[in-house]
Design a protein around this motif. Structure first.
Motif, PDB file in Angstrom:
ATOM      1  N   ILE A   1       0.833  -1.210   0.000  1.00 38.74           N
ATOM      2  CA  ILE A   1       0.000   0.000   0.000  1.00 38.74           C
ATOM      3  C   ILE A   1       0.865   1.257   0.000  1.00 38.74           C
ATOM      4  O   ILE A   1       0.478   2.290  -0.550  1.00 38.74           O
ATOM      5  CB  ILE A   1      -0.985   0.022   1.190  1.00 38.74           C
ATOM      6  N   GLY A   2       2.053   1.204   0.610  1.00 39.35           N
ATOM      7  CA  GLY A   2       2.950   2.360   0.592  1.00 39.35           C
ATOM      8  C   GLY A   2       3.545   2.599  -0.773  1.00 39.35           C
ATOM      9  O   GLY A   2       3.629   3.736  -1.243  1.00 39.35           O
ATOM     10  N   ILE A   3       3.974   1.503  -1.437  1.00 36.29           N
ATOM     11  CA  ILE A   3       4.527   1.631  -2.781  1.00 36.29           C
ATOM     12  C   ILE A   3       3.470   2.159  -3.747  1.00 36.29           C
ATOM     13  O   ILE A   3       3.750   2.966  -4.636  1.00 36.29           O
ATOM     14  CB  ILE A   3       5.073   0.269  -3.262  1.00 36.29           C
ATOM     15  N   ALA A   4       2.224   1.737  -3.566  1.00 33.49           N
ATOM     16  CA  ALA A   4       1.142   2.157  -4.457  1.00 33.49           C
ATOM     17  C   ALA A   4       0.633   3.561  -4.163  1.00 33.49           C
ATOM     18  O   ALA A   4       0.241   4.290  -5.078  1.00 33.49           O
ATOM     19  CB  ALA A   4      -0.015   1.157  -4.368  1.00 33.49           C
TER      20      ALA A   4
ATOM     21  N   TYR B   1       8.637   9.547   1.719  1.00 34.55           N
ATOM     22  CA  TYR B   1       8.459   8.662   0.562  1.00 34.55           C
ATOM     23  C   TYR B   1       7.086   8.874  -0.055  1.00 34.55           C
ATOM     24  O   TYR B   1       6.058   8.854   0.630  1.00 34.55           O
ATOM     25  CB  TYR B   1       8.635   7.214   1.005  1.00 34.55           C
ATOM     26  N   SER B   2       7.043   9.024  -1.381  1.00 34.65           N
ATOM     27  CA  SER B   2       5.776   9.344  -2.051  1.00 34.65           C
ATOM     28  C   SER B   2       5.233   8.226  -2.921  1.00 34.65           C
ATOM     29  O   SER B   2       4.240   8.408  -3.624  1.00 34.65           O
ATOM     30  CB  SER B   2       5.961  10.597  -2.922  1.00 34.65           C
TER      31      SER B   2
ATOM     32  N   ALA C   1      10.770   5.659  -6.130  1.00 32.67           N
ATOM     33  CA  ALA C   1      10.601   6.751  -5.164  1.00 32.67           C
ATOM     34  C   ALA C   1      10.254   8.072  -5.836  1.00 32.67           C
ATOM     35  O   ALA C   1      10.507   9.134  -5.297  1.00 32.67           O
ATOM     36  CB  ALA C   1      11.863   6.908  -4.310  1.00 32.67           C
ATOM     37  N   LYS C   2       9.642   8.030  -7.027  1.00 33.68           N
ATOM     38  CA  LYS C   2       9.280   9.255  -7.727  1.00 33.68           C
ATOM     39  C   LYS C   2       7.780   9.283  -8.016  1.00 33.68           C
ATOM     40  O   LYS C   2       7.339   9.775  -9.046  1.00 33.68           O
ATOM     41  CB  LYS C   2      10.075   9.378  -9.038  1.00 33.68           C
ATOM     42  N   GLY C   3       7.023   8.705  -7.099  1.00 29.09           N
ATOM     43  CA  GLY C   3       5.584   8.644  -7.301  1.00 29.09           C
ATOM     44  C   GLY C   3       4.925  10.013  -7.284  1.00 29.09           C
ATOM     45  O   GLY C   3       3.975  10.272  -7.998  1.00 29.09           O
ATOM     46  N   GLY C   4       5.417  10.913  -6.441  1.00 23.09           N
ATOM     47  CA  GLY C   4       4.907  12.264  -6.384  1.00 23.09           C
ATOM     48  C   GLY C   4       3.481  12.364  -5.899  1.00 23.09           C
ATOM     49  O   GLY C   4       2.793  13.337  -6.181  1.00 23.09           O
TER      50      GLY C   4
ATOM     51  N   ALA D   1      10.535  -1.635   3.282  1.00 22.69           N
ATOM     52  CA  ALA D   1      10.464  -1.570   1.820  1.00 22.69           C
ATOM     53  C   ALA D   1      11.113  -0.285   1.310  1.00 22.69           C
ATOM     54  O   ALA D   1      11.869  -0.306   0.322  1.00 22.69           O
ATOM     55  CB  ALA D   1       9.008  -1.645   1.368  1.00 22.69           C
ATOM     56  N   VAL D   2      10.819   0.830   1.968  1.00 24.94           N
ATOM     57  CA  VAL D   2      11.424   2.107   1.577  1.00 24.94           C
ATOM     58  C   VAL D   2      12.943   2.051   1.740  1.00 24.94           C
ATOM     59  O   VAL D   2      13.702   2.539   0.895  1.00 24.94           O
ATOM     60  CB  VAL D   2      10.829   3.260   2.416  1.00 24.94           C
TER      61      VAL D   2
END
Length: 557
Positions: free
Chosen positions: A64-67, A208-209, A214-217, A286-287
């Protein structure tokens, strides 16, 4: 602890004989008698919490964090925790106080004798979905550490659990109590080391976005929060597994009052605090992998890779790999024995009620594990978020409906009987209060999830399920005036149901079918008189298998 062994009447054959072999069947279809409940509150609590040692929380938090980014993930996890506490408390209390599992609670909380079969299928689905998820994680560890192919790892991680589950609560309690200290040390100490040795990782985590680059923004938004919460809320049915342990709580007395409540609150809704922490830690790790190990970004959501990276920071690779695999194996066995156990109970309950035939809990133990293996071989890990988001709608609809019936219909409106009822003949086949609420809440929320009502509302399908499941039961109860809760108010037995402390009575009566004595809450008068016209009694267990219906009391006018 030793388990009371009750042998069936030698003259019995068929389902009644199978169902009375309590050594293996572990009170599958019935109230857990006081004669068996010899564990103290602390042992029951630790055993129940041992089942949440699973590593799926780490994968869920990472996904859920990565998404959605850290901000949305943290708010989603908080929302999830609040919902779990509010819905889990009434269910945990009823299970511990009246010593019945969630299926038996559900029957008398707005669903009816056959109506709760629907929710049993929902729960059984939870157990094999999460069995498959945990088994996948274990297989990943076996592949990394021992080079075992994933397909074989899926099979090994599944079959390994079956012997441990055969003897039910008696064996599971020992397994959970003895493995928990080692599990805590192997999981907590490395994480604390990472925080101390890499303090900058905290700032990286908070900023972290999203995305593996790491460039989800992505900023924090209500839609993002709800998407994250929806995945987390797929775990809402975990309270049913906690209850499979809590039903073995000892009687609540003035002497053990504080310990009793502490155990119920900790092992009941309290499981979510541990689960939420693990989700946050899973995202944190994960981050850490994404930002510090570019070559591992693609596997940053896999718990075994997360812990391997931490261990390697302060020990040789071979030792780090060994400990990571051991941690994964211990964690996954601890939870999958519970998944397999609870799933076998759920399937057996449903099958026996519908067919009046009892094939034995072990049959459905193997059946549940087989379904999980199919899911694993289908690589469920690759579509985890979508699967859990979909399931969350069903789980929320069920759990929130039962919690609403207990809190509102039983205690506020007083339209639902406060003391739970689960026996055949005492309940109507289907009660529209709970059954109708789940069908509507679950159906509309699933339609929302699949964009039927537009893209804008799609992220809020968990909210749709939750709100409808809370609001509909009192509306249905008022509309029907509570008419469909009880088919009878008199079970034909003069003995009181509860003792002086409000606990289920331990008075015993002889079952006319099995020839075995059962405790008072498990018994009901038989509609069939004895050879000399005397009143007979029958256990809920035997009554569940009565194909002719000759023992079922008529509807009370």
């Amino acid at each position: 602890m030793t388990q009371e062994v009750v042998e069936p009447n030698p003259a019995l054959t068929g389902p009644q004989a199978a169902a009375t072999r309590e050594t293996l069947e572990d009170y599958t279809l019935r109230f857990a008698p006081r004669s068996y409940r010899k564990w103290g509150p602390g042992v029951v609590s630790i055993s129940a919490l041992g089942g949440i040692a699973y590593l799926a929380d780490f994968a869920i938090g990472a996904n859920i964090g990565i998404a959605n980014g850290t901000g949305n993930a943290l708010w989603g996890i908080l929302f999830f925790a609040v919902v779990i506490v509010l819905t889990g408390y009434p269910l945990a209390y009823y299970a511990a106080r009246y010593n019945i599992d969630l299926d038996l609670i559900t029957r008398g909380s707005g669903f009816g004798y056959y109506g709760s079969v629907l929710t049993n299928v929902i729960f059984a689905s939870f157990t094999f979905i999460f069995f498959a998820l945990e088994g996948s994680i274990m297989a990943q560890g076996l592949k990394l550490g021992l080079g075992i192919p994933l397909w074989l790892g899926y099979l090994v991680s599944s079959v390994l659990v079956i012997p441990l589950v055969i003897y039910g609560m008696n064996t599971l309690a020992k397994l959970q109590v003895w493995t928990t200290p080692l599990w805590l040390v192997m999981m907590v100490l490395p994480f604390l080391y990472l925080l101390i040795s890499h303090p900058s990782a905290v700032g990286d985590f908070l900023s972290y976005s999203g995305g593996i680059d790491a460039k989800g923004g992505q900023g924090v938004s209500f839609a993002g929060t709800m998407l994250a919460a929806g995945v987390c809320l797929s775990l809402i049915a975990q309270i049913a597994e906690q209850i499979d342990y809590l039903r073995f709580m000892p009687p609540k007395t003035p002497e053990n009052n504080r310990r009793w409540w502490a155990a119920v609150l900790t092992a009941g809704p309290g499981w979510v605090f541990f689960g939420a922490i693990k989700q946050v830690v899973g995202l944190f790790l994960a981050v850490y992998l994404i930002l510090n190990f570019a070559d591992q970004a693609g596997v940053a959501n896999q718990p075994v890779e997360q812990f391997l990276a931490i261990y390697e920071d302060f020990m040789p690779h071979w030792l780090a790999l060994t400990l990571a695999v051991i941690l994964v194996v211990i964690s996954q066995i601890k939870i999958n024995v519970t998944n397999a156990y609870s799933g076998s109970l759920a399937w057996t309950n449903s099958f026996t009620r519908v067919t009046k035939t009892y094939p034995g809990r072990l049959v459905f133990l193997v059946f549940n594990v087989a379904i999980a293996i199919v899911l694993m071989e289908a690589d469920m890990f690759s579509f985890l978020n979508n699967l859990l988001n979909f399931y969350a709608n069903c789980g929320i609809a069920w759990i929130a409906t039962v919690a609403s019936d207990i809190a509102i219909n039983k205690f506020l409106l007083k339209l639902s009987p406060k003391q739970p009822e689960f026996r055949r003949g005492m309940l109507y086949s289907v009660n529209p209060v709970g059954f109708g609420s789940v069908v509507i809440a679950g159906g509309l929320s699933i339609m929302t999830y699949f964009h039927v009502f537009g893209d804008a509302i799609q992220p809020y399908s968990p909210i749709v399920a939750l709100v409808l499941a809370v609001v509909l039961p009192p509306i249905f109860a008022v509309a029907t005036k509570g008419k469909y809760y009880l088919r009878r108010t008199d079970d034909g037995i003069d003995l009181p149901m509860l003792d002086e402390n409000g606990n289920p009575s331990d008075a015993r009566l002889m079952c006319c079918v099995t020839g075995i004595e059962f405790e008072r809450p498990d018994m009901i008068a038989s509609a069939k008189p004895g050879p000399n016209g005397e009143k007979q009694y029958i256990s809920s267990l035997a009554l569940s298998c009565d194909k002719t219906g000759e023992h079922v009391l008529p509807e009370q006018k």
